[in-house]
Design an enzyme around this catalytic site. Structure first.
Site, PDB file in Angstrom:
ATOM      1  N   GLU A 126       1.113  -0.867  -0.348  1.00 19.24           N
ATOM      2  CA  GLU A 126      -0.133  -0.087   0.128  1.00 19.24           C
ATOM      3  C   GLU A 126       1.188   1.316   0.157  1.00 19.24           C
ATOM      4  O   GLU A 126       0.746   2.725   0.910  1.00 19.24           O
ATOM      5  CB  GLU A 126      -0.836  -0.088   1.583  1.00 19.24           C
ATOM      6  N   GLU A 139      -5.391  -7.538   0.184  1.00 25.15           N
ATOM      7  CA  GLU A 139      -6.653  -7.160   0.853  1.00 25.15           C
ATOM      8  C   GLU A 139      -7.841  -7.508   0.684  1.00 25.15           C
ATOM      9  O   GLU A 139      -8.151  -6.261  -0.689  1.00 25.15           O
ATOM     10  CB  GLU A 139      -6.067  -5.969   1.654  1.00 25.15           C
TER      11      GLU A 139
END
Length: 478
Positions: free
Chosen positions: A189, A296
């Site tokens: 991320e 995710e």
């Protein structure tokens, strides 16, 4: 095991060219601890420092080593496999392999638990993906990169990037011959405000890994919390054996979280909204015929100690969100890793019982932490919003509208930013020592018993979630 997995067009395939769809979970909260997963305030480096001050460095190191040992063992791997799942994403913190005060010197002890869990998974026929969740300097603006700030300094200092490239080269050398590793996820991320530095870094780390290991897949997250590939352009033409990772967690419309805009009833409109968000994230890959992996995703769940009689009804709605997401993914034969496998009861497939030493010791503190909403992930701000709303209103009133949306907007909206900086950074700093004080005077035997709380035998299973995942795996194979 005779072959490495490879990327072939939009698919992941084995050595015979047969498609392999990776379905699994992330082992969050383990080699990269997180506050809402493991039950502490702030960042991992803060609680490690605080505990060492309270019980001494030897006992502190003993406790955290036992925590890592008990968090995932053979029983966990067998249970995971029993659900028909075949891949675990392994988030880890760079601090296990490198010391900030002794950079570029590999800490061999960092491999102790990572090797152990990779081998346990391999014995059960489970692939693993290595995920650098916390890089030196902090690659994103959130708590889970363990930097203790909202500034992603990774993108401001070249040396942080160079150290990370060095580390990945060391890791790739160590794991080059391990065929049960599906691949490497070099940076979780990223939030690069320029949107271009991340491309340059990916190019460098791709070449560094391939200089010692050309076999394993590389999984590149999109920028801005794995949501944005708009600046990637034609770089895919240069990168070999590469897949691209989206994350569909808090921002897939919020239906799976306490701040959901409405109750989820699986209406056509709600399902279409989720699908559009998903399709937007993978648009660049689809335009170029590239392989997509969802690293995710997944709702959080209500807890009876906080949500009372509403718990079951809330969770049934969250399961509807889960099922509808899986239906979308199955249509595209998407590989995915749900977030997450184990925690203290908020999102995990299994979770620590309320009757364990750890949860009994910290029961009142965890309730306080929940009330103060200091964990950013899935925070329920109902009991403190009246404190922070005046600050939000003040900024809205005093700051011109065109200056209110600071990066990483739109993932962080104005209220999110205020919450991160005021609750999750400022207030939480004052709770770190309070957490550590619960361990004062504990013997090694007592610390061992507390760490054992995270063993599989001391955990409960989230049956509703696990049944959905198992049924999906069985149906997908038919």
């Amino acid at each position: 095991m005779s072959s490495y997995l490879k990327v072939s067009g939009t698919k992941i395939v084995d050595g015979d060219g047969k498609e392999v769809i990776l379905r699994g979970a992330g082992l969050g909260g383990w080699m990269n601890m997180e506050n809402f997963i493991s039950g502490y305030p702030g960042c991992e480096f803060q609680i490690r420092t605080a505990l060492a001050e309270v019980v001494g460095p030897i006992k502190s190191e003993f406790f955290f080593d036992k925590f890592l040992e008990y968090f995932f063992q053979e029983e966990d791997a067998k249970f995971f496999k029993s659900l028909g799942l075949n891949c675990i994403r392994l988030p880890f913190n760079y601090r296990h392999f490198e010391d900030d005060m002794n950079p570029r010197v590999l800490k061999e002890e960092g491999f102790k638990h990572l090797d152990r869990v990779i081998d346990l998974c391999a014995q059960q026929g489970i692939y693993t993906i290595l995920d650098l969740h916390a890089a030196a300097g902090g690659q994103n603006t959130d708590w889970h990169c363990d930097s203790g700030t909202h500034v992603a300094n990774f993108w401001l200092h070249k040396d942080f990037q160079d150290r990370t490239i060095w580390l990945w080269k060391e890791l790739a050398k160590h794991y080059a011959n391990n065929k049960w590793i599906a691949g490497y996820n070099p940076l979780n991320e990223p939030t690069d405000p320029t949107h271009t530095a991340v491309i340059k870094f990916y190019d460098q780390v791709h070449d560094a890994i391939h200089s010692v290991d050309t076999e394993h897949i590389i999984f590149f997250d999109g920028n801005t919390f794995a949501s944005d590939f708009s600046h990637f352009g034609d770089m895919y033409k240069k990168w070999q054996n590469t897949a691209y990772s989206i994350h569909e967690t808090a921002d897939y419309s919020g239906y799976g979280f306490p701040a959901s805009p409405e109750d989820y009833v699986s209406s056509d409109e709600q399902r279409q909204k989720m699908k559009k968000t998903y399709e937007r994230k993978r648009e660049w890959m689809d335009q170029h015929g590239l392989c997509v992996w969802n690293g995710e995703w997944g709702p959080v769940y209500a807890r009876r100690q906080y949500d009372g009689l509403a718990t079951d009804a809330i969770n049934e709605r969250r399961y509807k969100v889960l099922k509808d997401q899986l239906a979308i993914y199955n249509q595209d034969r998407l590989s995915w890793s749900i977030w997450l496998y184990k925690d203290i009861g908020f999102q995990g497939m299994v979770y620590v019982s309320q009757e364990t030493s750890y949860t009994i010791l910290l029961k009142d503190f965890l309730a306080k932490k929940h009330r103060l909403a200091v964990d950013a992930w899935g925070a329920d701000t109902a009991q403190v919003q009246h404190i922070y709303q005046p600050l939000i209103d003040h900024i809205i009133e005093e700051i011109p509208k065109e200056n209110q949306n600071l990066y990483p907007f739109p993932v962080w909206k104005l209220a999110d930013r205020v919450g991160r900086l005021s609750r999750s950074l400022l207030v939480t700093e004052y709770l770190v020592k309070e957490w550590a004080e619960h361990f004062r005077g504990k013997s090694e035997a007592e610390l061992d018993e507390i760490a054992k709380s995270f063993k599989f035998e001391n955990c409960l299973r989230r049956d509703g979630l696990n049944k959905i995942l198992m049924d999906n795996a069985q149906n997908a194979e038919q």
